[in-house]
Design an enzyme around this catalytic site. Structure first.
Site: not given
Ligand code: FPP
Length: 244
Positions: A21-23, A38, A132
């Site tokens: 979480d947190g992208n 992302h 893994l």
């Molecule tokens: C949450 O951050 C993240 C997601 C919903 C998507 C996760 C996807 C990836 C890490 C990339 C692709 C995955 C792989 C396996 C290659 P958020 O967007 O909810 O962050 P925020 O809460 O800060 O808005």
């Protein structure tokens, strides 16, 4: 730090599950579009697979896209799908270089045909790898997974393949997408949120939870080691008591 030496003598969790979480916040802090978060998050996934393997973790499961994530703006959903498409393609090569066995859990019919094909290719190409065990939860939700499992069990009862009396916890586990994968020992969620968000609810029944404020794109081997250290400080009793 980033040194396996600090883990000497420590118990390494066999299976670690992660809610990445947190992208979005990572990108916002840098005045970048959300998608860049992302993109960076996907790079972190690649690195953390190598780090998990190097510290002796046998199973790693990440939440890439939930059944609820479709409600995000179409532009963001499309960008994540594009990222996943590229990731899955590259992953075939990487899985074989790193001896990684990859599995995807979640409901596949809503994914586009080409993504489904890439998943099948990746699972097939990596199925004999012995390093893994990496599992990607994609269009995954626990409630959806359990609902699909219940339907299959009922169908098998009606068809005489199994009996109501034979249904037990082990059998139910075997009908879930994670069949054959041991339950996680440790759940990590980044970015300060402390929720399960419909992730592996059956499988996490006895896992230890570790929450960190670090945003997913910034999560690295040092952070993984901190989580393992914290896990070692926990007293896992599985509902029982520890003898003195
Ligand atoms: C949450 O951050 C993240 C997601 C919903 C998507 C996760 C996807 C990836 C890490 C990339 C692709 C995955 C792989 C396996 C290659 P958020 O967007 O909810 O962050 P925020 O809460 O800060 O808005």
């Amino acid at each position: 730090m980033s040194n396996n030496k600090v883990l000497e003598g420590m118990k390494i969790p066999e299976h670690v599950a992660i809610i990445m979480d947190g992208n979005g916040r990572w990108a916002k802090k840098r005045m970048l579009p959300r998608n860049m978060g992302h993109v960076q998050g996907a790079k972190t996934v690649e690195q953390i697979c190598e780090d998990a393997d190097s510290v002796g973790i046998k199973y790693l499961t990440v939440y890439a896209f939930s059944t609820e994530n479709w409600s995000r703006p179409e532009k963001e959903v499309n960008a994540i799908m594009k990222l996943l498409r590229n990731y899955l393609k590259d992953c075939i090569k990487r899985a074989n270089t790193n001896n990684m066995k990859v599995r995807v859990i979640g409901e596949r019919s809503r994914l586009s045909d080409d993504i489904r094909e890439k998943i099948e290719e990746l699972e097939e190409a990596s199925k004999n790898n012995t390093g893994l065990n990496f599992t990607i939860a994609l269009n995954y939700g626990s409630k959806d997974e359990i609902t699909r499992a219940v339907k299959r069990i009922v169908r098998d009862c009606v068809d005489g393949i199994t009996n109501v009396e034979d249904i037990d916890e082990k059998m139910i586990s075997g009908y879930l997408d994670t069949a054959g994968i041991p339950d996680p020992d440790l759940l990590i969620r980044t970015s300060g949120e402390e929720r399960l968000s419909n992730y592996l609810m059956w499988q996490l029944a006895y896992a230890e939870f570790y929450f960190t404020d670090v945003l997913w794109p910034d999560f690295d081997k040092d952070e993984l080691i901190k989580a393992i250290e914290k896990y070692n400080g926990r007293d896992r009793r599985f509902g029982g008591v520890n003898e003195e």
